[in-house]
Design a protein around this motif. Structure first.
Motif, PDB file in Angstrom:
ATOM      1  N   GLY A 323       0.777  -1.234   0.000  1.00  0.00           N
ATOM      2  CA  GLY A 323       0.000   0.000   0.000  1.00  0.00           C
ATOM      3  C   GLY A 323       0.804   1.276   0.000  1.00  0.00           C
ATOM      4  N   PHE A 324       2.129   1.193  -0.074  1.00  0.00           N
ATOM      5  CA  PHE A 324       2.947   2.412  -0.091  1.00  0.00           C
ATOM      6  C   PHE A 324       2.852   3.116  -1.443  1.00  0.00           C
ATOM      7  CE2 PHE A 324       5.307   0.522   3.512  1.00  0.00           C
ATOM      8  CZ  PHE A 324       5.400   1.642   4.330  1.00  0.00           C
ATOM      9  N   ASP A 325       2.920   4.440  -1.395  1.00  0.00           N
ATOM     10  CA  ASP A 325       3.012   5.270  -2.592  1.00  0.00           C
ATOM     11  C   ASP A 325       4.490   5.418  -2.926  1.00  0.00           C
ATOM     12  OD1 ASP A 325       2.922   7.148  -4.600  1.00  0.00           O
ATOM     13  OD2 ASP A 325       2.165   8.779  -3.344  1.00  0.00           O
ATOM     14  N   LEU A 326       4.892   4.885  -4.073  1.00  0.00           N
ATOM     15  CA  LEU A 326       6.281   4.992  -4.524  1.00  0.00           C
ATOM     16  C   LEU A 326       6.402   5.930  -5.719  1.00  0.00           C
ATOM     17  CD1 LEU A 326       7.388   1.225  -4.368  1.00  0.00           C
ATOM     18  CD2 LEU A 326       7.310   2.916  -2.518  1.00  0.00           C
ATOM     19  N   LEU A 327       5.413   6.785  -5.906  1.00  0.00           N
ATOM     20  CA  LEU A 327       5.369   7.714  -7.036  1.00  0.00           C
ATOM     21  C   LEU A 327       5.495   6.938  -8.344  1.00  0.00           C
ATOM     22  CD1 LEU A 327       7.482  10.597  -5.435  1.00  0.00           C
ATOM     23  CD2 LEU A 327       4.999  10.371  -5.519  1.00  0.00           C
ATOM     24  N   TYR A 328       6.318   7.410  -9.275  1.00  0.00           N
ATOM     25  CA  TYR A 328       6.418   6.759 -10.588  1.00  0.00           C
ATOM     26  C   TYR A 328       7.779   6.092 -10.801  1.00  0.00           C
ATOM     27  CZ  TYR A 328       2.211   9.451 -11.585  1.00  0.00           C
ATOM     28  OH  TYR A 328       0.941   9.990 -11.532  1.00  0.00           O
ATOM     29  N   THR A 329       8.425   5.688  -9.714  1.00  0.00           N
ATOM     30  CA  THR A 329       9.766   5.130  -9.846  1.00  0.00           C
ATOM     31  C   THR A 329       9.786   3.884 -10.712  1.00  0.00           C
ATOM     32  OG1 THR A 329      11.703   4.308  -8.669  1.00  0.00           O
ATOM     33  CG2 THR A 329       9.558   3.770  -7.720  1.00  0.00           C
ATOM     34  N   GLU A 330      10.866   3.771 -11.498  1.00  0.00           N
ATOM     35  CA  GLU A 330      11.116   2.578 -12.315  1.00  0.00           C
ATOM     36  C   GLU A 330      12.545   2.083 -12.122  1.00  0.00           C
ATOM     37  OE1 GLU A 330       9.802   2.957 -16.519  1.00  0.00           O
ATOM     38  OE2 GLU A 330       9.334   5.028 -15.969  1.00  0.00           O
ATOM     39  N   THR A 331      13.275   2.683 -11.215  1.00  0.00           N
ATOM     40  CA  THR A 331      14.715   2.444 -11.135  1.00  0.00           C
ATOM     41  C   THR A 331      15.130   2.086  -9.709  1.00  0.00           C
ATOM     42  OG1 THR A 331      15.181   4.782 -10.674  1.00  0.00           O
ATOM     43  CG2 THR A 331      15.084   4.115 -12.992  1.00  0.00           C
ATOM     44  N   ALA A 332      16.433   2.099  -9.480  1.00  0.00           N
ATOM     45  CA  ALA A 332      16.969   1.700  -8.175  1.00  0.00           C
ATOM     46  C   ALA A 332      16.576   2.647  -7.046  1.00  0.00           C
ATOM     47  CB  ALA A 332      18.497   1.608  -8.252  1.00  0.00           C
ATOM     48  N   ILE A 333      16.169   3.867  -7.378  1.00  0.00           N
ATOM     49  CA  ILE A 333      15.734   4.842  -6.372  1.00  0.00           C
ATOM     50  C   ILE A 333      14.268   4.585  -6.050  1.00  0.00           C
ATOM     51  CG2 ILE A 333      15.387   7.292  -5.870  1.00  0.00           C
ATOM     52  CD1 ILE A 333      17.637   7.807  -7.985  1.00  0.00           C
ATOM     53  N   VAL A 334      13.983   4.286  -4.774  1.00  0.00           N
ATOM     54  CA  VAL A 334      12.616   3.941  -4.362  1.00  0.00           C
ATOM     55  C   VAL A 334      12.146   4.960  -3.315  1.00  0.00           C
ATOM     56  CG1 VAL A 334      11.118   2.155  -3.407  1.00  0.00           C
ATOM     57  CG2 VAL A 334      13.109   1.507  -4.789  1.00  0.00           C
ATOM     58  N   PRO A 335      11.323   5.950  -3.701  1.00  0.00           N
ATOM     59  CA  PRO A 335      10.802   6.925  -2.747  1.00  0.00           C
ATOM     60  C   PRO A 335       9.603   6.346  -1.992  1.00  0.00           C
ATOM     61  CG  PRO A 335      10.030   7.460  -4.940  1.00  0.00           C
ATOM     62  CD  PRO A 335      10.878   6.230  -5.080  1.00  0.00           C
ATOM     63  N   VAL A 336       9.766   6.139  -0.700  1.00  0.00           N
ATOM     64  CA  VAL A 336       8.687   5.592   0.127  1.00  0.00           C
ATOM     65  C   VAL A 336       7.972   6.777   0.774  1.00  0.00           C
ATOM     66  CG1 VAL A 336       8.089   3.978   1.969  1.00  0.00           C
ATOM     67  CG2 VAL A 336      10.117   3.559   0.549  1.00  0.00           C
ATOM     68  N   VAL A 337       6.910   7.243   0.144  1.00  0.00           N
ATOM     69  CA  VAL A 337       6.254   8.488   0.571  1.00  0.00           C
ATOM     70  C   VAL A 337       5.540   8.274   1.903  1.00  0.00           C
ATOM     71  CG1 VAL A 337       4.543  10.229  -0.035  1.00  0.00           C
ATOM     72  CG2 VAL A 337       6.018   9.257  -1.807  1.00  0.00           C
ATOM     73  N   CYS A 338       5.823   9.169   2.860  1.00  0.00           N
ATOM     74  CA  CYS A 338       5.253   9.081   4.211  1.00  0.00           C
ATOM     75  C   CYS A 338       4.291  10.215   4.513  1.00  0.00           C
ATOM     76  CB  CYS A 338       6.377   9.087   5.254  1.00  0.00           C
ATOM     77  SG  CYS A 338       7.590   7.770   5.050  1.00  0.00           S
ATOM     78  N   GLY A 339       4.412  11.339   3.804  1.00  0.00           N
ATOM     79  CA  GLY A 339       3.550  12.493   4.059  1.00  0.00           C
ATOM     80  C   GLY A 339       4.276  13.561   4.837  1.00  0.00           C
ATOM     81  N   SER A 340       4.081  13.582   6.144  1.00  0.00           N
ATOM     82  CA  SER A 340       4.660  14.642   6.976  1.00  0.00           C
ATOM     83  C   SER A 340       6.135  14.365   7.271  1.00  0.00           C
ATOM     84  CB  SER A 340       3.899  14.749   8.293  1.00  0.00           C
ATOM     85  OG  SER A 340       4.147  13.607   9.104  1.00  0.00           O
ATOM     86  N   THR A 341       6.840  15.428   7.646  1.00  0.00           N
ATOM     87  CA  THR A 341       8.246  15.305   8.039  1.00  0.00           C
ATOM     88  C   THR A 341       8.402  14.360   9.212  1.00  0.00           C
ATOM     89  OG1 THR A 341       8.803  17.510   7.205  1.00  0.00           O
ATOM     90  CG2 THR A 341      10.215  16.603   8.936  1.00  0.00           C
ATOM     91  N   ASP A 342       7.529  14.491  10.227  1.00  0.00           N
ATOM     92  CA  ASP A 342       7.648  13.651  11.426  1.00  0.00           C
ATOM     93  C   ASP A 342       7.441  12.179  11.093  1.00  0.00           C
ATOM     94  OD1 ASP A 342       8.226  15.797  12.996  1.00  0.00           O
ATOM     95  OD2 ASP A 342       6.242  15.964  13.908  1.00  0.00           O
ATOM     96  N   ARG A 343       6.473  11.877  10.238  1.00  0.00           N
ATOM     97  CA  ARG A 343       6.238  10.478   9.879  1.00  0.00           C
ATOM     98  C   ARG A 343       7.445   9.882   9.158  1.00  0.00           C
ATOM     99  NH1 ARG A 343       0.088   9.471   7.622  1.00  0.00           N
ATOM    100  NH2 ARG A 343      -0.872   8.989   9.630  1.00  0.00           N
ATOM    101  N   ALA A 344       8.025  10.655   8.259  1.00  0.00           N
ATOM    102  CA  ALA A 344       9.201  10.166   7.540  1.00  0.00           C
ATOM    103  C   ALA A 344      10.368   9.954   8.504  1.00  0.00           C
ATOM    104  CB  ALA A 344       9.589  11.150   6.451  1.00  0.00           C
ATOM    105  N   ALA A 345      10.578  10.903   9.414  1.00  0.00           N
ATOM    106  CA  ALA A 345      11.673  10.775  10.377  1.00  0.00           C
ATOM    107  C   ALA A 345      11.453   9.587  11.307  1.00  0.00           C
ATOM    108  CB  ALA A 345      11.807  12.063  11.178  1.00  0.00           C
ATOM    109  N   LEU A 346      10.213   9.361  11.720  1.00  0.00           N
ATOM    110  CA  LEU A 346       9.911   8.242  12.614  1.00  0.00           C
ATOM    111  C   LEU A 346      10.053   6.894  11.909  1.00  0.00           C
ATOM    112  CD1 LEU A 346       6.861   9.791  14.501  1.00  0.00           C
ATOM    113  CD2 LEU A 346       9.034   9.094  15.553  1.00  0.00           C
TER     114      LEU A 346
END
Length: 404
Positions: A323-346
């Motif tokens: 269920g993670f949003d990985l945007l439109y990645t097709e390559t070795a870079i995988v952005p795991v979208v968390c939303g807020s700064t605190d959620r990403a840091a946690l």
């Protein structure tokens, strides 16, 4: 003098863009952690943290520590020493530099190439030296900071088009008109999103409107194409599709520096006009030797490119299924979208506490509300570690309410 007044100085540094001290106080600051040892299978030994799975490295093909590349670096140091005599135009050019540039030109199928001391200054120097008043530079909205800084330093008119939006690019080209030169610039693979620029359409539009095309291949050399030769191979385009081929020597290539490959007239111009080439010392011999050998290894070991893609497919597939949003990645870079700064840091701390080296990337580097983990898979990772990383991120994402 008695009674003399002095002006009070403002603080030496301005306010930072995000509250570093707060994140240090609450234990969520993991940046600048020192690696003590680079271990096999995409692992590292980190000071104060011990052995960790490295999920933030640009060593996409796992070539750091490759015996042939190490041997080439050592041989270069044994032959030339640890540095050069200075800038290339005066006393700093080595035969090894010419050999490296010839190897890059061969790899990218161009007439010539030039190397710089870093990828950042490669973009900065190339863009700012090529453009003049009356020219127009047209830039993808999500291009790397080094491209943006080069555009800002140039004297040309600087406009942007919406990310990977070819209709908007065409409107920008129409607005530029027929006066002056037009240069369109984009990353091949975008460093925070992992998606690929629509190169075939960019090539078509540039030719239609008489524009030149520059592509930054920092994250596509060794990654795109069946044999890792980059974005032209990925799209099965001829080698003359791109006018200015820029790349780095510090990601899939385990060294340091940057390059531009293209026509001989372009390279000759840059060697005599680009300030970062004229006024910066040359790439050290060890780095040049390592980079030259790395191009040979990529061609000799194409299985690494396939292994990288397989690892990405497995890792990204598991996160998307969860269920993670990985945007439109097709390559070795995988952005795991968390939303807020605190959620990403946690979520990053959840992973770090469980032996995974991964960083949170937050605004203003990425848009507000799209803070993320920036995970990078490698050909060096084994499937067991890929699964462990996916399990850990999924577990943390559910605990934090990022996914259900």
């Amino acid at each position: 003098m008695i009674g003399e007044t002095t002006l009070k100085k403002p603080g030496l540094v301005p306010e930072t863009l995000w509250d570093i001290e707060h994140y240090k106080e609450v234990g969520l600051y993991f940046y600048l952690e020192a690696t003590k040892d680079i271990l096999p299978n995409g692992r590292v030994n980190v000071e104060n943290h011990g052995e960790m799975i490295m999920l933030g490295s640009y060593s996409y093909l796992g070539l750091i520590g490759h015996p042939e590349i190490n041997a080439a670096a050592k041989a270069a140091v044994d032959h030339y020493g640890t540095g050069t005599h200075g800038v290339r135009l005066l006393a700093g050019s080595l035969k090894l530099h010419n050999e490296l540039e010839d190897r890059i030109a061969q790899f990218k199928q161009t007439e010539a190439a030039i190397t710089f001391s870093s990828g950042y200054v490669t973009n900065l120097a190339t863009i700012s030296s090529l453009l003049r008043k009356g020219d127009t530079v047209i830039c993808d909205k999500l291009n790397h900071a080094s491209i943006v800084d080069g555009c800002l330093l140039a004297m040309a008119k600087f406009v942007r088009f919406r990310h990977n939006d070819m209709d908007h690019l065409e409107r920008r080209l129409q607005e530029a008109g027929g006066n002056g030169r037009k240069l369109v610039i984009a990353d091949s693979v975008f460093s925070m999103d992992g998606d690929i620029i629509n190169l075939p359409e960019m090539v078509r539009l540039c030719r239609k409107y008489g524009a030149y095309l520059m592509i930054d291949e920092a994250h596509s050399i060794g990654v795109l194409g069946e044999t890792g030769h980059g974005i032209e191979e990925h799209f099965d385009l001829p080698p003359d599709s791109i006018d200015i081929k820029m790349g780095t020597l510090s990601k899939a290539i385990p060294s340091a520096g940057g390059y531009v490959a293209g026509k001989k007239e372009l390279v000759q111009f840059l060697k005599h006009e680009a300030r970062a080439f004229i006024f910066s010392a040359a790439i050290p011999p060890g780095s040049a030797g390592a980079a030259k050998a790395a191009f040979d290894v990529i061609e000799a070991e194409p299985w690494r490119v396939k292994k990288l893609q397989d690892n990405y497919d497995h890792f990204a597939g598991r996160l998307r299924q969860a269920g993670f949003d990985l945007l439109y990645t097709e390559t070795a870079i995988v952005p795991v979208v968390c939303g807020s700064t605190d959620r990403a840091a946690l979520l990053a701390k959840h992973c770090q506490d469980r032996g995974i080296f991964v960083q949170a990337v937050v605004a203003p580097v990425v848009p507000e509300g799209q803070a993320r983990l920036r995970a990078c898979v490698s050909a060096a990772h084994c499937i067991e570690d890929i699964n462990y990383c996916a399990d850990t991120i999924i577990e943390g994402g559910r605990q934090l309410g990022i996914i259900r």
